[in-house]
Design a protein around this motif. Sequence first.
Motif, PDB file in Angstrom:
ATOM      1  N   GLU A   1      12.506  12.120   0.365  1.00 32.98           N
ATOM      2  CA  GLU A   1      13.522  11.946   1.409  1.00 32.98           C
ATOM      3  C   GLU A   1      12.870  11.733   2.766  1.00 32.98           C
ATOM      4  O   GLU A   1      13.335  10.908   3.574  1.00 32.98           O
ATOM      5  N   ARG A   2      11.789  12.467   3.026  1.00 30.07           N
ATOM      6  CA  ARG A   2      11.094  12.279   4.302  1.00 30.07           C
ATOM      7  C   ARG A   2      10.452  10.913   4.364  1.00 30.07           C
ATOM      8  O   ARG A   2      10.441  10.255   5.421  1.00 30.07           O
ATOM      9  N   GLU A   3       9.904  10.443   3.232  1.00 31.27           N
ATOM     10  CA  GLU A   3       9.315   9.104   3.210  1.00 31.27           C
ATOM     11  C   GLU A   3      10.360   8.035   3.515  1.00 31.27           C
ATOM     12  O   GLU A   3      10.121   7.103   4.276  1.00 31.27           O
ATOM     13  N   GLU A   4      11.524   8.178   2.887  1.00 31.08           N
ATOM     14  CA  GLU A   4      12.585   7.191   3.118  1.00 31.08           C
ATOM     15  C   GLU A   4      13.123   7.251   4.534  1.00 31.08           C
ATOM     16  O   GLU A   4      13.445   6.228   5.138  1.00 31.08           O
ATOM     17  N   ALA A   5      13.231   8.466   5.062  1.00 31.21           N
ATOM     18  CA  ALA A   5      13.746   8.635   6.426  1.00 31.21           C
ATOM     19  C   ALA A   5      12.808   8.040   7.466  1.00 31.21           C
ATOM     20  O   ALA A   5      13.237   7.611   8.546  1.00 31.21           O
ATOM     21  N   ALA A   6      11.522   7.953   7.129  1.00 29.53           N
ATOM     22  CA  ALA A   6      10.540   7.398   8.060  1.00 29.53           C
ATOM     23  C   ALA A   6      10.709   5.894   8.214  1.00 29.53           C
ATOM     24  O   ALA A   6      10.150   5.287   9.137  1.00 29.53           O
TER      25      ALA A   6
ATOM     26  N   GLN B   1       0.817  -1.202   0.000  1.00 29.84           N
ATOM     27  CA  GLN B   1       0.000   0.000   0.000  1.00 29.84           C
ATOM     28  C   GLN B   1       0.856   1.261   0.000  1.00 29.84           C
ATOM     29  O   GLN B   1       0.564   2.227  -0.728  1.00 29.84           O
ATOM     30  N   ARG B   2       1.931   1.247   0.779  1.00 36.09           N
ATOM     31  CA  ARG B   2       2.809   2.419   0.823  1.00 36.09           C
ATOM     32  C   ARG B   2       3.503   2.622  -0.519  1.00 36.09           C
ATOM     33  O   ARG B   2       3.645   3.750  -0.999  1.00 36.09           O
ATOM     34  N   LYS B   3       3.957   1.543  -1.124  1.00 32.96           N
ATOM     35  CA  LYS B   3       4.578   1.642  -2.449  1.00 32.96           C
ATOM     36  C   LYS B   3       3.603   2.260  -3.449  1.00 32.96           C
ATOM     37  O   LYS B   3       3.973   3.132  -4.237  1.00 32.96           O
ATOM     38  N   LEU B   4       2.352   1.810  -3.402  1.00 30.00           N
ATOM     39  CA  LEU B   4       1.357   2.312  -4.338  1.00 30.00           C
ATOM     40  C   LEU B   4       1.117   3.804  -4.125  1.00 30.00           C
ATOM     41  O   LEU B   4       1.051   4.576  -5.098  1.00 30.00           O
ATOM     42  N   GLU B   5       0.987   4.213  -2.877  1.00 30.05           N
ATOM     43  CA  GLU B   5       0.727   5.624  -2.585  1.00 30.05           C
ATOM     44  C   GLU B   5       1.861   6.512  -3.079  1.00 30.05           C
ATOM     45  O   GLU B   5       1.639   7.550  -3.707  1.00 30.05           O
ATOM     46  N   VAL B   6       3.099   6.092  -2.803  1.00 29.37           N
ATOM     47  CA  VAL B   6       4.248   6.910  -3.204  1.00 29.37           C
ATOM     48  C   VAL B   6       4.432   6.879  -4.717  1.00 29.37           C
ATOM     49  O   VAL B   6       4.719   7.909  -5.335  1.00 29.37           O
ATOM     50  N   ALA B   7       4.249   5.714  -5.324  1.00 28.09           N
ATOM     51  CA  ALA B   7       4.382   5.620  -6.784  1.00 28.09           C
ATOM     52  C   ALA B   7       3.345   6.491  -7.483  1.00 28.09           C
ATOM     53  O   ALA B   7       3.650   7.156  -8.486  1.00 28.09           O
ATOM     54  N   GLU B   8       2.124   6.501  -6.966  1.00 26.39           N
ATOM     55  CA  GLU B   8       1.075   7.348  -7.548  1.00 26.39           C
ATOM     56  C   GLU B   8       1.438   8.823  -7.409  1.00 26.39           C
ATOM     57  O   GLU B   8       1.195   9.617  -8.330  1.00 26.39           O
ATOM     58  N   MET B   9       2.010   9.194  -6.267  1.00 30.81           N
ATOM     59  CA  MET B   9       2.420  10.587  -6.065  1.00 30.81           C
ATOM     60  C   MET B   9       3.519  10.976  -7.052  1.00 30.81           C
ATOM     61  O   MET B   9       3.469  12.047  -7.671  1.00 30.81           O
ATOM     62  N   ILE B  10       4.501  10.106  -7.222  1.00 31.53           N
ATOM     63  CA  ILE B  10       5.593  10.384  -8.168  1.00 31.53           C
ATOM     64  C   ILE B  10       5.040  10.521  -9.580  1.00 31.53           C
ATOM     65  O   ILE B  10       5.381  11.458 -10.316  1.00 31.53           O
ATOM     66  N   LEU B  11       4.171   9.589  -9.975  1.00 31.58           N
ATOM     67  CA  LEU B  11       3.624   9.599 -11.322  1.00 31.58           C
ATOM     68  C   LEU B  11       2.833  10.877 -11.594  1.00 31.58           C
ATOM     69  O   LEU B  11       3.035  11.537 -12.618  1.00 31.58           O
ATOM     70  N   ALA B  12       1.937  11.227 -10.668  1.00 31.42           N
ATOM     71  CA  ALA B  12       1.105  12.414 -10.866  1.00 31.42           C
ATOM     72  C   ALA B  12       1.950  13.678 -10.925  1.00 31.42           C
ATOM     73  O   ALA B  12       1.708  14.570 -11.756  1.00 31.42           O
TER      74      ALA B  12
END
Length: 207
Positions: free
Chosen positions: A200-205, A158-169
């Motif tokens: 970076e914040r996502e990865e740091a989390a 789910q997290r991968k999907l959320e971040v991938a969608e954000m990057i794509l958009a």
Amino acid sequence: MDSADVTVGYRRSTGSRRGEARRRDLLDRVTDDLAVNGLVDFSLRRAARSAGTTHKVLLYYFDGVEDLLKQAVFQLRGRLIDNALAGTGNSDRQTLVGRVRAIWPVLMGEDNGLRRVLDQAIGLAMYDPLRYAELGRGATTQYLPSLLSICPEGWSDQRKLEVAEMILATLRGFVMDRATGNGDMAGADAGFEALVRALEREEAAGT
């Protein structure tokens, strides 16, 4: 594209290995022409000339000009994805941010003819969604798996999907702004850096 181009007079028969090889060769030639000359004035007759064949042969292997265009755009998009991902495996690009930074210049490059044609395809889908909506929908379904693949392995689906969608958009917005604006990269570059900080914040989390 004229209305005569959408008439399907033949059923394709590519069940054999030879038939499928012939279909791929024709598609490669049409795709190469599309990459150079774009979608403007694309027609079955032009496609036949670029493939060195006749429109009847193309109708034997493809369900009309729209099917041929859809498959050629799909193939072009695959080339762009391959180019964009080519540099993400370098040792200094193993983080999500590093991989996205590697993708960025490929997407926004001045000489990126593939991107130019794909921009035209999205515009066509917006102009005539009844006929060409698949050109737009196909972009999401084709890009998303690649973006999911560069997310950290430890993340949940789910997290991968959320971040991938954000990057794509976000990247799609920058590309469209570049295509419809005056070519000024300053705003897009600033926005991209904001995206990088968010990643970076996502990865740091962590996971």
